[in-house]
Design a protein around this motif. Structure first.
Motif, PDB file in Angstrom:
ATOM      1  N   UNK A 277      43.774  30.772 -55.524  1.00 40.14           N
ATOM      2  CA  UNK A 277      42.649  30.850 -55.414  1.00 40.14           C
ATOM      3  C   UNK A 277      42.926  32.958 -56.828  1.00 40.14           C
ATOM      4  N   UNK A 278      42.689  32.857 -57.684  1.00 37.54           N
ATOM      5  CA  UNK A 278      42.404  34.341 -57.962  1.00 37.54           C
ATOM      6  C   UNK A 278      41.000  34.939 -58.339  1.00 37.54           C
TER       7      UNK A 278
ATOM      8  N   UNK B  87      43.789  21.798 -47.207  1.00 38.40           N
ATOM      9  CA  UNK B  87      43.909  20.494 -47.995  1.00 38.40           C
ATOM     10  C   UNK B  87      43.717  19.712 -49.028  1.00 38.40           C
ATOM     11  N   UNK B  88      42.183  20.531 -49.250  1.00 42.36           N
ATOM     12  CA  UNK B  88      41.261  19.782 -50.143  1.00 42.36           C
ATOM     13  C   UNK B  88      41.133  21.026 -51.114  1.00 42.36           C
ATOM     14  N   UNK B  89      42.020  22.090 -51.178  1.00 42.16           N
ATOM     15  CA  UNK B  89      41.689  22.334 -52.544  1.00 42.16           C
ATOM     16  C   UNK B  89      41.446  22.305 -53.615  1.00 42.16           C
ATOM     17  N   UNK B  90      40.981  22.937 -54.640  1.00 40.26           N
ATOM     18  CA  UNK B  90      40.904  22.660 -56.363  1.00 40.26           C
ATOM     19  C   UNK B  90      40.757  23.358 -56.613  1.00 40.26           C
ATOM     20  N   UNK B  91      41.103  23.172 -58.238  1.00 41.76           N
ATOM     21  CA  UNK B  91      41.326  24.769 -58.577  1.00 41.76           C
ATOM     22  C   UNK B  91      40.984  24.427 -60.108  1.00 41.76           C
ATOM     23  N   UNK B  92      40.251  25.553 -60.381  1.00 34.50           N
ATOM     24  CA  UNK B  92      39.433  24.651 -61.928  1.00 34.50           C
ATOM     25  C   UNK B  92      40.513  25.869 -62.927  1.00 34.50           C
ATOM     26  N   UNK B  93      40.677  24.938 -64.513  1.00 38.00           N
ATOM     27  CA  UNK B  93      41.736  26.108 -65.748  1.00 38.00           C
ATOM     28  C   UNK B  93      41.301  27.406 -65.109  1.00 38.00           C
ATOM     29  N   UNK B  94      40.742  27.714 -64.693  1.00 35.14           N
ATOM     30  CA  UNK B  94      40.628  29.832 -64.624  1.00 35.14           C
ATOM     31  C   UNK B  94      41.500  29.942 -63.256  1.00 35.14           C
ATOM     32  N   UNK B  95      42.065  28.781 -62.281  1.00 30.86           N
ATOM     33  CA  UNK B  95      42.570  29.246 -61.050  1.00 30.86           C
ATOM     34  C   UNK B  95      40.922  29.453 -60.073  1.00 30.86           C
ATOM     35  N   UNK B  96      40.163  29.197 -60.011  1.00 33.05           N
ATOM     36  CA  UNK B  96      39.199  29.773 -59.176  1.00 33.05           C
ATOM     37  C   UNK B  96      39.312  27.957 -58.548  1.00 33.05           C
ATOM     38  N   UNK B  97      39.388  28.735 -56.810  1.00 33.06           N
ATOM     39  CA  UNK B  97      38.779  27.265 -55.866  1.00 33.06           C
ATOM     40  C   UNK B  97      37.886  26.781 -55.830  1.00 33.06           C
ATOM     41  N   UNK B  98      37.155  25.485 -55.468  1.00 40.14           N
ATOM     42  CA  UNK B  98      36.236  24.901 -55.120  1.00 40.14           C
ATOM     43  C   UNK B  98      35.563  25.728 -53.706  1.00 40.14           C
TER      44      UNK B  98
END
Length: 391
Positions: A20-21, A30-41
């Motif tokens: 994450x940025x 396992x369930x991590x997601x990143x938005x368009x800016x590289x910020x994680x859920x």
């Protein structure tokens, strides 16, 4: 022993790795997601949680604290104590005991000794107990029973060996609350330093007594475990709803800045710090600093650091720098802990290496209360909005 320290059993592909940025959570979750800016859920969800908590407002927090103190004090009239405070030897629980005492409450401090307390933890406990003048109850677990349970968990290759301690610790606290007819257990937990969600697979359901006994029956050498305290999910629900015993994250009710709290405890009570969260236990230090990253590719520092980053108590650059080092104060202490672990568990170096190299096994490979918990959780989530609307 060098091969034990340098070996690793990683489970993620370097080509798909991402961090994450904003915080330092990475694809080991396992369930991590990143938005368009590289910020994680993970940090987004945690930040949202902080803003929605009513106790995030300092005036509301003070109001709620005063209400809580009055309820605890009123409930404790005529009793030798009015609340339970668990004490591990770490800064969170020590600061909780300090604030509870400052607020004029009469706590019984409770510590559970599972045979892995560090000398530093014992000294910190005695220092704060003597300094505050409170009573301490220490529950000492039968070591032979506990070692047999631990060995069974190692043989089962499940990730959450600390399920044993965490479940027993809660059982001891609730049992004492029943003994003294107390309705408040004030825990040294809070959202500011540990509120970020635990990734799936990094630990296990902490009230899964069925899982404990299933693993012990399959791999344990003792025919019966007679003295080990446990807390099943059904008993937990009964104690909370039937007996009305509340387990409260007390540090949510006070302004809590962990570095400042540690500095105050050190100055006023001679409290000595640990490098990472929960390292007051030798086994927890070895488990989080060696077993988890080597066998399961899990570094819990990422979760702890990310929580502090989002709550403004740690710089991301500081966390990244620290993560470049092994999760130990230094290599010498790691080597010493390996030798201590081998001796205490009656293992040899090759046995430890074999254990590290074996793949992990799901807790669900053994009988479990977790499906019951998931079902109860879904039912509660379904009816909660309805019951709230009817109030």
């Amino acid at each position: 022993m060098k091969n034990l320290i340098d070996s690793a059993n990683l489970n993620q592909s370097p080509e798909k790795y991402q961090v994450c940025n904003r915080c330092v959570m990475d694809t080991s979750a396992q369930d991590i997601r990143f938005d368009s800016n590289g910020i994680c859920n993970y940090c987004q969800d945690f930040e949202h949680l902080l803003t929605t908590l009513p106790l995030s407002n300092p005036y509301q927090r003070q109001f709620e604290l005063e209400k809580l103190v009055e309820k605890v004090r009123r409930d404790g009239k005529g009793k030798p104590y009015d609340c339970i405070v668990g004490l591990s030897g770490g800064v969170d629980s020590a600061y909780t005991l300090l604030k509870v005492k400052e607020l004029g409450l009469r706590p019984l401090a409770v510590h559970m000794d599972n045979g892995w307390d560090s000398e530093l933890a014992a000294n910190n406990i005695q220092t704060i107990i003597q300094g505050l003048g409170v009573d301490l109850y220490t529950h000492v677990i039968d070591w032979e029973e506990y070692r047999d349970l631990m060995q069974a968990f190692f043989d089962a290759d499940v990730i959450d060996v600390e399920l044993l301690y965490d479940n027993a610790m809660q059982a001891v606290n609730y049992n004492l609350a029943c003994k003294y007819d107390l309705h408040y257990i004030l825990a040294g937990s809070n959202h500011a330093t540990e509120g970020m969600a635990m990734p799936p697979g990094w630990n296990w359901f902490k009230h899964d007594v069925r899982n404990i006994w299933a693993i012990q029956k399959r791999f344990g050498t003792k025919k019966s475990i007679r003295t080990f305290p446990t807390l099943s999910f059904s008993r937990y629900v009964w104690l909370r709803k039937g007996r009305g015993i509340s387990w409260i994250s007390f540090l949510d009710y006070v302004e809590y800045d962990k570095p400042k709290a540690l500095a105050f405890l050190a100055e006023q009570y001679g409290f000595r710090p640990y490098p990472y969260k929960h390292y007051e236990s030798i086994f927890t230090r070895f488990y989080q600093g060696y077993i988890l990253p080597k066998k399961f590719a899990v570094d819990k520092r990422r979760l702890h650091f990310s929580t502090l980053i989002i709550s403004g108590q740690m710089k991301r650059e500081e966390a990244i720098k620290d993560l470049q080092n092994i999760p130990y104060p230094d290599q010498q202490i790691l080597q010493r802990d390996i030798e201590y672990f081998l001796k205490k568990m009656n293992w040899n170096a090759s046995g430890l290496n074999d254990y590290i190299q074996r793949p992990g096994e799901s807790h669900l490979s053994y009988s479990s209360e977790e499906p019951l918990y998931r079902c109860a959780w879904k039912i509660w989530k379904f009816f909660k909005p309805i019951t709230s609307a009817l109030k």
